[in-house]
Write a protein that holds these residues in place. Structure first.
Motif, PDB file in Angstrom:
ATOM      1  N   SER A 257       0.855  -1.183   0.000  1.00 30.02           N
ATOM      2  CA  SER A 257       0.000   0.000   0.000  1.00 30.02           C
ATOM      3  C   SER A 257       0.889   1.230   0.000  1.00 30.02           C
ATOM      4  CB  SER A 257      -0.908  -0.001   1.240  1.00 30.02           C
ATOM      5  OG  SER A 257      -1.712   1.153   1.243  1.00 30.02           O
ATOM      6  N   GLY A 258       0.730   2.050  -1.040  1.00 34.38           N
ATOM      7  CA  GLY A 258       1.594   3.213  -1.233  1.00 34.38           C
ATOM      8  C   GLY A 258       2.663   2.910  -2.256  1.00 34.38           C
ATOM      9  N   SER A 259       2.261   2.874  -3.551  1.00 37.87           N
ATOM     10  CA  SER A 259       3.225   2.546  -4.621  1.00 37.87           C
ATOM     11  C   SER A 259       4.309   3.603  -4.734  1.00 37.87           C
ATOM     12  CB  SER A 259       2.496   2.393  -5.959  1.00 37.87           C
ATOM     13  OG  SER A 259       1.476   1.432  -5.869  1.00 37.87           O
ATOM     14  N   GLY A 260       3.925   4.882  -4.544  1.00 39.68           N
ATOM     15  CA  GLY A 260       4.904   5.955  -4.634  1.00 39.68           C
ATOM     16  C   GLY A 260       5.511   6.052  -6.017  1.00 39.68           C
ATOM     17  N   SER A 261       6.839   5.999  -6.091  1.00 42.05           N
ATOM     18  CA  SER A 261       7.551   6.031  -7.372  1.00 42.05           C
ATOM     19  C   SER A 261       7.885   4.649  -7.903  1.00 42.05           C
ATOM     20  CB  SER A 261       8.845   6.840  -7.231  1.00 42.05           C
ATOM     21  OG  SER A 261       8.557   8.175  -6.876  1.00 42.05           O
TER      22      SER A 261
END
Length: 471
Positions: A257-261
């Motif tokens: 959770s939280g792919s970001g870059s």
């Protein structure tokens, strides 16, 4: 006052006066200075190369001869010719019947010199062309280095890293894609991509300014550090510890959770392998697009580098994990990785799909977020055990031989000993000198500098390890 003049000078002056007094001869030879000035103007106009000026009117009127330029080697040879003397200039204006045999012989010699120069120029051009052909064949042979089994040369489309190191510091480092018609530009000069293609990885090439640049393929941590980013990334030092915390092996199914870059997604993709899968959820659309682009770019470069495809085992979704219970329905995960501002808000949705005994690793930047997470666990009464809260410091060290200002190695200085001990040391030194006949210091003779690197990585994040307990 009487003026003394040689006999040859009187003869020349007498002939010039006779020519000037005769009107037909005067009109016949008036165009000679005009032609000379015209040739001088033509030579001055074409300053980039010398131009042939024929004495015949038919050749000089042809514009094609004025546009022909001699090669650079012929221009150098022609520029070396000596200038005309005053006597030669005057004799060139006179008719042939008025010249003495000595002047005629001098003119014939001057006409033979250009023919000899052209022959020398032709021979020089042939020799240089043959030398260039030989050097071209040698360069082609040098461009095809031998490779080991399984090793591939650098090709267009790959991602590469260029480095320039000065002593112990990295002055320049850049990741770029090898493309046709492009060039690598830096403050230390530029380098054409065509010169890099076909070389083995780990080669050192020089720029136009003669600066050596080290060319290599990027590792996964290099790519993560130098790829285009949206939000901050999970640094490789933290991502490796998180994977060890979760005990991920090949074939596991992991939720992120939280792919970001896309940094953590790439590390998880490598950990689970082709038999595993990763479900990556990102709430922001711009971060979601950036993560997908970085993931596909690495897969493309990897296929060109290894000749095989990187496993397509990551599924990216643009959704809110707090309300995406339908996305997780009927699925179970061996591990969960959370990189969010408020991870305690998604725990009630995620924990029911985590295997019993599985680990949920949380990446938090501030210690206040850690406090909020623990307070959320207390209030929610979830079956989670907080095992560890750690920070991963990495300290780089500089270890190198001690050098003097002139670049020579420093040598250890032995203490002053007694006579008996000095004799023993002299015998041992002689033995060392016999071993090191090349003039290099013996083993253990050079002192080393060992100190922390002046450029250190500061704090990045706190890692929290939560394990699910059976109810």
């Amino acid at each position: 006052m009487a003026v003394q003049m040689p006999f040859a000078g009187l003869v020349i002056m007498h002939r010039l006066v006779r020519i000037c007094t005769s009107s037909p001869a005067h009109h016949r030879h008036m165009d000679i200075p005009v032609k000379l000035t015209r040739c001088k103007r033509e030579i001055r106009t074409f300053s980039t190369g010398s131009v042939k000026c024929n004495e015949n009117e038919r050749d000089s009127s042809d514009p094609s001869t004025l546009n022909t330029k001699l090669p650079s080697r012929q221009a150098l040879l022609s520029s070396r010719r000596r200038p005309l003397s005053p006597l030669e200039r005057i004799s060139s204006l006179l008719p042939q019947d008025a010249l003495t045999p000595e002047v005629m012989q001098l003119r014939e010699q001057n006409q033979q010199e250009p023919e000899e120069d052209t022959n020398i120029q032709k021979e020089h051009v042939l020799v240089t062309e043959s030398a260039e052909e030989e050097s071209g064949h040698e360069a082609e042979e040098m461009r095809i280095p031998s490779t080991l089994p399984g090793e591939s040369l650098l090709g267009f489309g790959e991602l590469l890293v260029a480095e320039y190191r000065k002593k112990w510091r990295v002055e320049f480092r850049k990741m770029f894609q090898l493309q046709r018609g492009k060039r690598l530009e830096s403050s230390w000069g530029f380098m054409s991509h065509e010169n890099i293609a076909g070389q083995p990885a780990g080669v050192t090439l020089k720029t136009g300014r003669g600066v050596p640049i080290f060319i290599r393929r990027p590792s996964l941590d290099d790519y993560v550090l130098y790829m285009r980013r949206g939000p901050a990334i999970a640094y490789p030092k933290d991502a490796g510890i998180m994977i060890m915390m979760m005990d991920i092996t090949e074939g596991d199914c992991v939720l992120e959770s939280g792919s970001g870059s896309g940094a953590m997604s790439l590390f998880l993709s490598r950990a689970v392998g082709s038999r595993g899968s990763v479900l990556s959820v990102e709430i922001r659309e711009d971060h979601y697009k950036r993560a997908v682009l970085n993931y596909e770019r690495w897969r493309t470069s990897w296929s060109l580098r290894r000749g095989e495809k990187w496993p397509d085992n990551v599924q990216f979704h643009n959704a809110d994990l707090c309300t995406a219970s339908s996305l997780l329905a009927g699925r179970g995960f061996h591990a969960v990785a959370l990189d969010m501002i408020n991870p305690h808000l998604v725990l009630p949705t995620v924990i029911p799909h985590l295997h019993s005994g599985g680990v949920c690793a949380v990446y938090l930047a501030n210690i206040t977020q850690v406090v909020d997470l623990l307070e959320g666990l207390r209030c929610l009464a979830l079956p989670l055990l907080c095992e560890r809260i750690i920070e991963v410091p990495v300290r780089d060290w500089l270890v190198s031989p001690a050098l003097q200002k002139d670049g020579q190695h420093c040598v250890r200085k032995a203490p002053i000993l007694d006579n008996d001990q000095r004799e023993k040391d002299e015998t041992s030194e002689e033995a060392d000198e016999e071993v090191n006949a090349e003039g290099k210091p013996a083993f253990g003779r050079i002192p080393y500098i060992a100190r922390p690197h002046p450029e250190q990585i500061s704090h990045s994040a706190f890692l929290v390890k939560l394990r699910k307990c059976a109810q």
